[in-house]
Scaffold this motif. Structure first.
Motif, mmCIF file in Angstrom:
data_model
loop_
_atom_site.group_PDB
_atom_site.id
_atom_site.type_symbol
_atom_site.label_atom_id
_atom_site.label_comp_id
_atom_site.label_asym_id
_atom_site.label_seq_id
_atom_site.Cartn_x
_atom_site.Cartn_y
_atom_site.Cartn_z
ATOM 1 N N MET A 1 -8.827 4.627 2.339
ATOM 2 C CA MET A 1 -7.742 3.646 2.505
ATOM 3 C C MET A 1 -7.644 2.716 1.296
ATOM 4 N N ALA A 2 -8.612 2.801 0.353
ATOM 5 C CA ALA A 2 -8.552 2.008 -0.878
ATOM 6 C C ALA A 2 -7.792 2.731 -1.986
ATOM 7 N N VAL A 3 -7.340 3.961 -1.721
ATOM 8 C CA VAL A 3 -6.580 4.717 -2.725
ATOM 9 C C VAL A 3 -5.231 4.046 -2.956
ATOM 10 N N SER A 4 -4.865 3.885 -4.223
ATOM 11 C CA SER A 4 -3.599 3.221 -4.574
ATOM 12 C C SER A 4 -2.492 4.250 -4.765
ATOM 13 N N ASP A 5 -2.006 4.794 -3.674
ATOM 14 C CA ASP A 5 -0.897 5.740 -3.760
ATOM 15 C C ASP A 5 0.154 5.461 -2.676
ATOM 16 N N ALA A 6 0.067 4.284 -2.051
ATOM 17 C CA ALA A 6 0.963 3.968 -0.947
ATOM 18 C C ALA A 6 2.097 3.064 -1.401
ATOM 19 N N SER A 7 3.142 3.020 -0.630
ATOM 20 C CA SER A 7 4.257 2.094 -0.825
ATOM 21 C C SER A 7 4.789 1.722 0.544
ATOM 22 N N TYR A 8 5.504 0.603 0.595
ATOM 23 C CA TYR A 8 5.986 0.144 1.892
ATOM 24 C C TYR A 8 7.309 -0.599 1.709
ATOM 25 N N GLY A 9 8.399 0.125 1.929
ATOM 26 C CA GLY A 9 9.717 -0.486 1.846
ATOM 27 C C GLY A 9 10.229 -0.701 0.446
ATOM 28 N N SER A 10 9.482 -0.296 -0.573
ATOM 29 C CA SER A 10 9.914 -0.435 -1.968
ATOM 30 C C SER A 10 9.141 0.567 -2.812
ATOM 31 N N ALA A 11 9.476 0.630 -4.100
ATOM 32 C CA ALA A 11 8.803 1.559 -5.009
ATOM 33 C C ALA A 11 7.467 1.037 -5.498
ATOM 34 N N ASP A 12 7.139 -0.202 -5.163
ATOM 35 C CA ASP A 12 5.869 -0.781 -5.601
ATOM 36 C C ASP A 12 4.702 -0.002 -5.005
ATOM 37 N N VAL A 13 3.719 0.306 -5.869
ATOM 38 C CA VAL A 13 2.544 1.061 -5.426
ATOM 39 C C VAL A 13 1.454 0.077 -5.018
ATOM 40 N N MET A 14 0.819 0.385 -3.916
ATOM 41 C CA MET A 14 -0.253 -0.474 -3.395
ATOM 42 C C MET A 14 -1.298 0.416 -2.749
ATOM 43 N N THR A 15 -2.396 -0.189 -2.343
ATOM 44 C CA THR A 15 -3.412 0.594 -1.641
ATOM 45 C C THR A 15 -2.918 0.925 -0.227
ATOM 46 N N ARG A 16 -3.499 1.949 0.327
ATOM 47 C CA ARG A 16 -3.115 2.334 1.689
ATOM 48 C C ARG A 16 -3.418 1.218 2.689
ATOM 49 N N LEU A 17 -4.498 0.488 2.434
ATOM 50 C CA LEU A 17 -4.855 -0.590 3.351
ATOM 51 C C LEU A 17 -3.855 -1.740 3.251
ATOM 52 N N ASP A 18 -3.338 -2.002 2.050
ATOM 53 C CA ASP A 18 -2.300 -3.031 1.913
ATOM 54 C C ASP A 18 -1.041 -2.633 2.687
ATOM 55 N N ALA A 19 -0.667 -1.359 2.614
ATOM 56 C CA ALA A 19 0.480 -0.886 3.385
ATOM 57 C C ALA A 19 0.201 -0.993 4.884
ATOM 58 N N ALA A 20 -1.047 -0.739 5.271
ATOM 59 C CA ALA A 20 -1.417 -0.851 6.689
ATOM 60 C C ALA A 20 -1.290 -2.299 7.160
ATOM 61 N N ARG A 21 -1.679 -3.259 6.310
ATOM 62 C CA ARG A 21 -1.550 -4.670 6.684
ATOM 63 C C ARG A 21 -0.091 -5.031 6.948
ATOM 64 N N LYS A 22 0.798 -4.564 6.073
ATOM 65 C CA LYS A 22 2.220 -4.840 6.265
ATOM 66 C C LYS A 22 2.742 -4.179 7.543
ATOM 67 N N ALA A 23 2.272 -2.972 7.815
ATOM 68 C CA ALA A 23 2.704 -2.265 9.024
ATOM 69 C C ALA A 23 2.255 -3.009 10.276
ATOM 70 N N VAL A 24 1.037 -3.523 10.267
ATOM 71 C CA VAL A 24 0.522 -4.260 11.419
ATOM 72 C C VAL A 24 1.392 -5.477 11.709
ATOM 73 N N LYS A 25 1.783 -6.206 10.664
ATOM 74 C CA LYS A 25 2.601 -7.397 10.869
ATOM 75 C C LYS A 25 4.000 -7.042 11.380
#
Length: 355
Positions: free
Chosen positions: A103-127
């Motif tokens: 989940m620390a892999v930086s290949d995720a995005s959430y609602g934009s093209a910005d790349v983030m870690t999978r865990l950062d995307a998970a935090r946004k999803a939880v909220k």
């Protein structure tokens, strides 16, 4: 006119509900009525006889009234009232978040093209999940090498957001490979207790993970949870392209990701590549009887699909009318006290005359 209408309304709601039950209560009331009639008939016969009687008509009527009052008391008169109760069917949302090293892999995005870690995307999803259920209660758990419930069921949605902000990937030293069924036992215990405590609630489960299964053991099915939940969803974070897994050191303070150091694939000796596994995510969603929800540059849990899902489980209220009988015996008790006082007073007066 208003007083007359109120009296009529009171009379229309008057019912009899014997405290001893109709068989016994009815029999006792019939006996008391019989005694009242017998007292009046006996007095009339004695009055017409040649010998006569010292008992006066007021005395006979008083004793008959005592029997009649007691008969009414045995029948337990009451006023029928209608109450309206409100039933609330609440929604309980359980969120389980993957915190394995991948989940620390930086290949995720959430609602934009910005790349983030999978865990950062998970935090946004939880909220976004908590925002989708404004009237719900929430429980949160993390899973990796093991699973633990960090937040018991609470209506405090901001507490879940604060919990998500504290999530950190587990260290590489404790990682034993990703096992998607790691939260299954903890979920089973929590959901069973939740269903027993709140049998009328709608229970929804969200599992936020990259869907990667690297453990050698075969994955257990999540279908065992279906008896306790009303719906279930998997939320996929990451990409099918994947990325290298950083080495995560032990500890909780500061940055734990070792820059430039990657987890090695033991077969090739090269940095291992972790990829989101959509197939696993869809399989788990099917086992839960729910759906797979992607979280990427074009999909978030605020999207239309998720909104339709959450709106189906909002808090609903229902009303039910119940009719109950409130006993009203105190007026009869007052009448009986007055009649008994009259009887005792009359007996005292007669006794003094005979002395």
């Amino acid at each position: 006119m208003e007083v007359a209408s109120m009296t009529l309304a009171w009379w229309n709601t008057l019912v009899f509900a014997p405290a001893l039950g109709w068989p016994l209560g009815g029999a006792l009331a019939a006996c008391m009525v019989g005694l009242a009639v017998f007292a009046l008939v006996l007095h009339a016969r004695r009055a017409r006889s040649a010998q006569g009687t010292d008992e006066t008509w007021p005395t006979a009527v008083r004793r008959a009234l005592l029997c009649m009052t007691l008969a009414l008391a045995v029948l337990t008169p009451g006023i029928e009232t209608t109450t309206t109760s409100r039933a609330v069917n609440a929604t309980d949302v359980v969120i389980a978040v993957d915190v394995t090293g991948s989940m620390a892999v930086s290949d995720a995005s959430y609602g934009s093209a910005d790349v983030m870690t999978r865990l950062d995307a998970a935090r946004k999803a939880v909220k976004d999940i908590t925002d989708s259920y404004p009237d719900a209660s929430f429980s949160a758990m993390r899973f990796g090498a093991s699973a633990s419930t960090d937040v018991p069921l609470t209506p405090d949605a901001p507490a879940i957001g604060n919990w998500a902000d504290t999530l950190q990937p587990e260290s590489t030293s404790v990682s034993a490979g990703s096992s998607l069924d790691a939260p299954l036992d903890q979920l089973m215990l929590g959901l069973k207790a939740m269903r027993q405590a709140h049998p009328d609630d709608a229970i929804i489960v969200y599992i936020v993970t990259d869907g990667e299964q690297t453990s050698a053991a075969s994955r257990r099915s999540f279908s065992t949870l279906r008896r306790y939940i009303d719906d279930g969803f998997t939320v996929g974070v990451g990409s099918s392209k994947g990325g290298r897994i950083p080495v995560i050191r032990d500890g909780t303070s500061g940055s734990r990701i070792q820059s430039g150091q990657w987890v090695q694939d033991p077969d090739t000796g090269q940095p291992g590549i972790s990829r989101m596994n959509v197939r696993n995510l869809k399989d788990i969603a099917d086992e839960l009887g729910g759906a797979y929800l992607p979280a990427d540059a074009t999909h978030t849990l605020r999207d239309e699909a998720s909104s339709k899902v959450s709106s189906a489980w909002q808090v609903s209220e229902g009303t039910k009318q119940r009719t109950r009988v409130n006993p009203v015996v105190w007026p009869l008790a007052i009448v009986m006290v007055v009649l008994l006082a009259w009887e005792i007073g009359s007996w005292i007066v007669v006794s003094r005359r005979l002395i």
